[in-house]
Design a protein around this motif. Structure first.
Motif, PDB file in Angstrom:
ATOM      1  N   MET A  89       0.834  -1.204   0.000  1.00 52.59           N
ATOM      2  CA  MET A  89       0.000   0.000   0.000  1.00 52.59           C
ATOM      3  C   MET A  89       0.871   1.259   0.000  1.00 52.59           C
ATOM      4  SD  MET A  89      -3.357  -0.672   0.163  1.00 52.59           S
ATOM      5  CE  MET A  89      -4.232   0.566   1.137  1.00 52.59           C
ATOM      6  N   HIS A  90       0.381   2.318  -0.642  1.00 55.26           N
ATOM      7  CA  HIS A  90       1.037   3.615  -0.541  1.00 55.26           C
ATOM      8  C   HIS A  90       0.611   4.285   0.770  1.00 55.26           C
ATOM      9  CE1 HIS A  90       2.027   3.152  -4.787  1.00 55.26           C
ATOM     10  NE2 HIS A  90       2.848   4.161  -4.654  1.00 55.26           N
ATOM     11  N   ALA A  91       1.556   4.924   1.425  1.00 51.82           N
ATOM     12  CA  ALA A  91       1.262   5.586   2.701  1.00 51.82           C
ATOM     13  C   ALA A  91       0.540   6.905   2.464  1.00 51.82           C
ATOM     14  CB  ALA A  91       2.553   5.831   3.477  1.00 51.82           C
ATOM     15  N   GLU A  92      -0.343   7.254   3.395  1.00 49.58           N
ATOM     16  CA  GLU A  92      -1.069   8.520   3.376  1.00 49.58           C
ATOM     17  C   GLU A  92      -0.995   9.136   4.768  1.00 49.58           C
ATOM     18  OE1 GLU A  92      -4.622   7.506   0.215  1.00 49.58           O
ATOM     19  OE2 GLU A  92      -4.607   6.477   2.135  1.00 49.58           O
ATOM     20  N   TRP A  93      -0.942  10.472   4.799  1.00 48.21           N
ATOM     21  CA  TRP A  93      -0.806  11.175   6.088  1.00 48.21           C
ATOM     22  C   TRP A  93      -2.175  11.461   6.673  1.00 48.21           C
ATOM     23  CZ3 TRP A  93      -2.512  15.662   8.253  1.00 48.21           C
ATOM     24  CH2 TRP A  93      -1.875  16.096   9.422  1.00 48.21           C
ATOM     25  N   PRO A 136      -5.070   9.474  20.025  1.00 51.49           N
ATOM     26  CA  PRO A 136      -4.647  10.501  19.061  1.00 51.49           C
ATOM     27  C   PRO A 136      -3.606   9.920  18.107  1.00 51.49           C
ATOM     28  CG  PRO A 136      -4.727  11.394  21.288  1.00 51.49           C
ATOM     29  CD  PRO A 136      -4.922   9.921  21.422  1.00 51.49           C
ATOM     30  N   PHE A 137      -3.638  10.390  16.877  1.00 50.60           N
ATOM     31  CA  PHE A 137      -2.764   9.845  15.834  1.00 50.60           C
ATOM     32  C   PHE A 137      -2.352  10.973  14.915  1.00 50.60           C
ATOM     33  CE2 PHE A 137      -1.826   8.094  11.696  1.00 50.60           C
ATOM     34  CZ  PHE A 137      -1.252   6.857  11.920  1.00 50.60           C
ATOM     35  N   GLU A 138      -1.085  11.003  14.535  1.00 49.99           N
ATOM     36  CA  GLU A 138      -0.607  11.930  13.516  1.00 49.99           C
ATOM     37  C   GLU A 138       0.589  11.300  12.827  1.00 49.99           C
ATOM     38  OE1 GLU A 138       0.714  16.571  12.710  1.00 49.99           O
ATOM     39  OE2 GLU A 138      -0.047  15.985  14.666  1.00 49.99           O
ATOM     40  N   GLY A 139       0.463  11.111  11.511  1.00 51.15           N
ATOM     41  CA  GLY A 139       1.552  10.508  10.760  1.00 51.15           C
ATOM     42  C   GLY A 139       1.028   9.707   9.592  1.00 51.15           C
ATOM     43  N   ASP A 140       1.904   8.896   9.024  1.00 44.96           N
ATOM     44  CA  ASP A 140       1.541   8.099   7.857  1.00 44.96           C
ATOM     45  C   ASP A 140       0.872   6.789   8.269  1.00 44.96           C
ATOM     46  OD1 ASP A 140       2.590   9.959   6.167  1.00 44.96           O
ATOM     47  OD2 ASP A 140       4.416   8.852   5.694  1.00 44.96           O
ATOM     48  N   THR A 141      -0.056   6.352   7.442  1.00 41.21           N
ATOM     49  CA  THR A 141      -0.626   5.022   7.603  1.00 41.21           C
ATOM     50  C   THR A 141      -0.648   4.334   6.244  1.00 41.21           C
ATOM     51  OG1 THR A 141      -2.544   3.696   8.254  1.00 41.21           O
ATOM     52  CG2 THR A 141      -2.996   5.882   7.361  1.00 41.21           C
ATOM     53  N   ALA A 142      -0.306   3.066   6.252  1.00 41.16           N
ATOM     54  CA  ALA A 142      -0.370   2.246   5.039  1.00 41.16           C
ATOM     55  C   ALA A 142      -1.150   0.972   5.356  1.00 41.16           C
ATOM     56  CB  ALA A 142       1.032   1.929   4.530  1.00 41.16           C
TER      57      ALA A 142
END
Length: 343
Positions: free
Chosen positions: A223-227, A271-277
């Motif tokens: 998968m491509h990562a998304e912020w 809480p979450f902040e960053g990339d997810t794939a």
């Protein structure tokens, strides 16, 4: 799993080229524990319960489609992920005519230098000058319609509003969170009157969402990562809804993927902040959501795999066959489905 299991035949005339008007007049296929019903998006207040909460993605689509020249060669670029203040990762058309260090002139005083070619063929583009890249894109870019629409008609001025949800606030997406395109102020007022709450998170959808799965087995697909970001206030609110007996219903697979990325094994959303794939396929145990409102997806796509994980592969294959027979409109500008696995 064998990717071929997620294939199905879709007549080309089922692909919607424009959204329903008004937006909330779209059709809605309801699937829960024991029902498959043909409804309308305007029925949502009656299909959900008081105390439930809808979670929308407030990302805003930018004009991320660019056409330019490298010398005498035409170069197309689709931005798909920001890598810095002036740097974007881009899928390139006619990439064989582009080398690292080449400058591309996109017209309207907009230019960028290409470098760092990746294994997937994408380049990083560094935009020239001091103006914010968002302003440059407003001048030179067009809305990045999905290939299954752009291949059938030209992008036009109407798409600048059609391909943007009423919640769009945080610029950075190169694809719309299309399930939310069905919502209008009138529908939101009816949901509020029925005791159904809503909140937002942010996931900047990338063009990778449209890439076909080329692997034969899902284990081999990357998968491509998304912020994305879920702040503490939103996480606390979602947890409180669950604690009070309400259901968390994601509006769109982007909202669902971010919630699941932020949810621990204990079922608590943090809480979450960053990339997810995150890549969700059958066998995945959902922890953070209780339902999903989503459009109808491409054969063999990661999104059809996701809904099959939620409702079961055979159930979704049967539901899509029903939708095709009954004339539902597919993909980004098409109709919707409401998936409630527990009823």
């Amino acid at each position: 799993m064998d990717v071929a299991l997620f294939d199905f035949d879709l007549p080309p005339d089922r692909i919607a080229l424009r959204p329903a008007s008004p937006r909330d007049s779209a059709r809605l296929l309801l699937l829960d524990a024991d029902r498959t019903e043909d409804r309308a998006v305007t029925d949502l207040p009656a299909l959900l319960r008081a105390g439930d909460i809808l979670v929308f993605n407030d990302t805003r689509v930018i004009p991320a489609q660019l056409e330019g020249m490298r010398g005498a060669a035409k170069i197309g670029a689709t931005l798909h992920k920001r890598e810095g203040p002036r740097r974007w990762r881009a899928f390139i058309r006619n990439a064989k005519r582009l080398q690292e260090g080449d400058a591309i002139d996109f017209g309207h005083g907009v230019a960028a230098t290409a470098f760092d070619r990746a294994e997937d063929g994408s380049f990083a583009l560094d935009f020239h000058g001091d103006e914010p890249v968002e302003l440059l894109l407003e001048r030179a870019g067009t809305m990045p319609l999905p290939p299954y629409i752009a291949g059938k008609r030209a992008t036009d001025e109407r798409d600048r509003s059609d391909y943007q949800t009423m919640f769009a606030d945080q610029p950075g997406a190169v694809a719309a969170p299309t399930a939310a395109l069905h919502f209008t102020p009138t529908l939101m007022a009816a949901l509020e009157a029925a005791g159904i709450a809503h909140t937002t998170l942010t996931l900047h959808v990338g063009a990778g969402t449209f890439l076909p799965v080329k692997a034969q087995d899902t284990d081999d697909h990357k998968m491509h990562a998304e912020w994305g970001r879920i702040d503490a206030v939103t996480a606390d609110r979602l947890n409180a809804v669950r604690a009070g007996g309400g259901r968390i219903v994601a509006v769109g697979t982007t909202s669902l993927r971010l919630i699941e990325s932020a949810c621990g094994q204990d079922g608590v959303i943090r809480p979450f902040e960053g990339d997810t794939a995150i890549f969700i396929t059958p066998g995945y145990r959902f922890r953070g959501i209780d339902g999903l409102l989503t459009n109808f997806h491409l054969p063999k796509s990661t999104l059809f795999m996701l809904v099959s994980a939620l409702m079961g592969l055979e159930r979704m294959r049967a539901a899509y066959a029903h939708a095709i027979r009954e004339g539902y409109r597919f993909y980004s500008y098409g109709d919707a489905s409401l998936l409630l696995p527990e009823g």
